[in-house]
Design a protein around this motif. Structure first.
Motif, short mmCIF file in Angstrom:
data_model
loop_
_atom_site.label_atom_id
_atom_site.label_comp_id
_atom_site.label_asym_id
_atom_site.label_seq_id
_atom_site.Cartn_x
_atom_site.Cartn_y
_atom_site.Cartn_z
N CYS A 88 1.05 -1.07 0.23
CA CYS A 88 0.20 0.28 -0.26
C CYS A 88 0.85 1.40 0.05
O CYS A 88 0.28 2.49 -0.27
N GLU A 91 2.67 2.63 -3.75
CA GLU A 91 1.32 2.65 -3.94
C GLU A 91 1.28 4.10 -3.69
O GLU A 91 1.01 5.47 -5.19
N PHE A 92 1.05 4.42 -2.74
CA PHE A 92 1.11 6.08 -2.06
C PHE A 92 1.67 6.51 -3.01
O PHE A 92 1.68 7.99 -3.08
N ILE A 409 -5.23 4.86 -0.07
CA ILE A 409 -4.73 4.45 -0.94
C ILE A 409 -6.09 3.96 -1.64
O ILE A 409 -6.50 3.76 -3.20
#
Length: 618
Positions: A88, A91-92, A409
């Motif tokens: 996560c 992607e953030f 996200i």
């Protein structure tokens, strides 16, 4: 309207202030990449950032105080939670076209209040990291001198038995923190070659511990006569897993270099998975041989790895481990004290923290006031606080940060990408989005069955489903952790709450999954959204609830202090507020009135999906 109540326009403007985004200057945007890192480079970065801290800091505390020999299960659960959080976080970070801290990414993508809280939490993590490392450094140095330093302090100063406080004032740890702060103030840094050297030393010591530990292993130390494999039960294993979570947070080194990877969509998740697997495997093997060498209850948490060899009569091996631990702790302490004033100066430069912390020395590039103030605070904490309390503080702050990352996200996945979100102007993202349904809309195949959701305001079903998901995850975890003990629920009440919270959690997942998602080819995206971040949220909250009530109290006090600083200073001195000031002069009195009315319930304000009208501000 009654006198003293804020107008609806003031409430709207106040909500917009809390969620205003930082505008990136053109000079801070990345237009080219300096390096082309392979998957092996990223993997070594992650292993180097995780190995020393987990080996020398967490192992003894969790084995002695929380899980016993089942510490290897705690490390396994913590590794799974860290893997979900790392994906996560990758992607953030990939969404923002610049490098920097989690504070900057949150400010650019989520809003000002959330950025301040994340930055404030990062300050706590850096502060506790340095304090914990200083205490561990002191413990291993004390072991080399056969506890003469500790015995001298206890004989001439005394001891005390107070929760959260150490048994004796650790003047050595406080002196180490002040000494390293002085080095950082003078411009000391952890060079790349030094970091690689220490990483290599740590790996060699891990192999040394495993090989010699296997020779000295005694299966009797896991028998029921010594307390068994899991003397503290399931709750002890989960408390140990929550504490061990910080042992794997070094994956930030991988995500920080994701934009330099040759193929980030493949290299980043593979490097995170491999490095977490290697470090988890090393920790599990070391904890196994450590608890087989000596009874788990005889370990000294302050220097457990070396202590096991000293107890078995292998003083030379204990000396080697202690020397390697001191080398690793020195680089970790330098790194922590280098990054702490940087995040403080970044917040001060944005106007969210006191301006005096924004001054950076022209030669050393270190915040002078920041290193002085937080160096002294770190020394005081190292002097007084217990090592177990420090580790739990660190773990709960890390779990809270990555729970927020997993939550944040989800919403952007169901929002239309802004033109500036792509790093490459020629990216095929825009073409794909033009031919596919827009993010946030119901999937075409499900529209006949979920037509009642089609009449809602765009983005509202997703926002409400996310709120229900987080609330049901908290409820479900509370029922699982406290249903039989603290809540004293009857069987029918426990079963009913468990079924209702589970049904709401699954229903919210189904609603989110029924909507079209944003797809990008230029950066890494978490697979199986919303399932992966939802599992991360559920597991992180579950682990946090196993930490002590005093840890939660300390975190609440820290966050309360942060909110006072933000609403008393940051919201008015923010650079973004100064940009808006020419158009808000006439309404400043109403805004001040609004703050006075809304300050107490500020944390719950942004949980309402209707708080802001524009999706980009969520």
């Amino acid at each position: 309207m009654a006198r003293g109540l804020p107008s609806s326009a003031s409430l709207v403007r106040f909500c917009q202030k809390l969620n205003r985004l930082k505008t990136l200057e053109e000079s801070t945007r990345e237009t080219s990449l300096r390096h082309q890192r392979t998957m092996l480079d990223l993997t070594l970065l992650g292993v180097g950032a995780m190995m020393g801290f987990s080996l020398y800091v967490f192992l003894g505390i969790v084995a002695k105080e929380m899980a016993g020999p089942a510490v290897l299960v705690s490390f396994s659960v913590a590794a799974v939670a860290s893997l979900l959080a790392a994906l996560c976080y990758a992607e953030f970070r990939g969404r923002v076209p610049t490098t920097g801290s989690a504070y900057l990414f949150t400010y650019v993508s989520m809003g000002e209040l959330w950025a301040f809280l994340i930055g404030w939490n990062v300050v706590l993590r850096r502060l506790i990291t340095g304090t914990t490392v200083a205490r561990t450094w002191s413990g291993y140095l004390n072991a080399i001198f056969r506890h003469r330093i500790r015995s001298f302090i206890e004989a001439h100063v005394g001891t005390w038995q107070v929760p959260f406080l150490a048994q004796y004032p650790d003047f050595l740890a406080a002196g180490i923190a002040l000494l390293v702060s002085t080095f950082v103030f003078c411009g000391a840094r952890v060079s790349s070659w030094l970091n690689r050297t220490v990483c290599a030393i740590s790996l060699v010591i891990v192999l040394f511990i495993i090989i010699l530990g296997c020779v000295l292993a005694r299966p009797h130390n896991w028998s029921t006569e010594e307390g068994g494999f899991a003397p503290f039960g399931f709750s002890g294993i989960m408390a140990g897993a929550a504490t061990c979570f910080k042992a794997f947070v070094g994956f930030g080194a991988i995500t920080a270099s994701s934009k330099e990877a040759q193929n980030p969509k493949r290299a980043v998740p593979m490097a995170i998975t491999i490095s977490l697997g290697l470090v988890a495997g090393g920790n599990i093997l070391v904890s196994t041989v450590l608890t087989l060498m000596v009874p788990w209850h005889s370990l000294d948490p302050d220097w457990a790895v070396a202590d096991a060899f000293y107890q078995r009569g292998y003083s030379w091996a204990g000396f080697i481990v202690a020397a390697g631990a001191i080398c690793a702790m020195t680089t970790l302490l330098l790194g922590s004290l280098t990054s702490l004033p940087h995040i403080v100066s970044d917040m001060a430069a944005d106007g969210l923290f006191f301006h005096m912390f924004a001054h950076v020395h022209p030669r050393t590039q270190v915040s002078v006031v920041g290193i002085l103030v937080f160096g002294v605070i770190m020394a005081l904490l190292a002097l007084l606080l217990d090592l177990e309390a420090l580790v739990q503080f660190h773990s709960i702050s890390a779990l809270l940060t990555y729970t927020f990352m997993a939550t944040t996200i989800i919403l952007p996945r169901f929002q239309k990408a802004s033109p500036s979100s792509s790093l490459d102007p020629a990216s095929p993202v825009g073409t794909e989005q033009a031919s596919a349904p827009e993010p946030g809309q119901l999937r075409p195949a499900l529209r006949p069955y979920l037509s009642f959701l089609g009449g809602c305001r765009p983005g509202a079903p997703v926002a409400w489903a996310l709120g229900v998901l987080v609330a049901s995850a908290i409820t479900l975890d509370c029922v699982l952790v406290f249903g039989d003990s603290a809540l004293h629920l009857p069987l029918w009440g426990y079963t009913l709450l468990l079924l209702l919270s589970s049904a709401m959690f699954l229903l919210s997942l189904l609603v989110l999954g029924a909507h079209q998602q944003q797809r990008r080819q230029d950066t890494f995206q978490v697979p199986l959204v919303p399932l992966t971040p939802a599992l991360s949220i559920l597991l992180n909250i579950f682990l946090m609830l196993h930490l002590s009530s005093l840890t939660w109290l300390g975190l609440s006090i820290w966050l309360l202090i942060g909110l006072v600083v933000y609403f008393g200073y940051g919201i008015w001195h923010s650079k973004e507020n100064q940009r808006e000031q020419p158009g808000l002069t006439a309404s400043s009195d109403n805004l001040e009135e609004t703050v006075q009315v809304l300050q107490p319930p500020s944390q719950g304000l942004a949980h309402d999906p209707g708080c802001t009208e524009q999706p980009d501000s969520l």
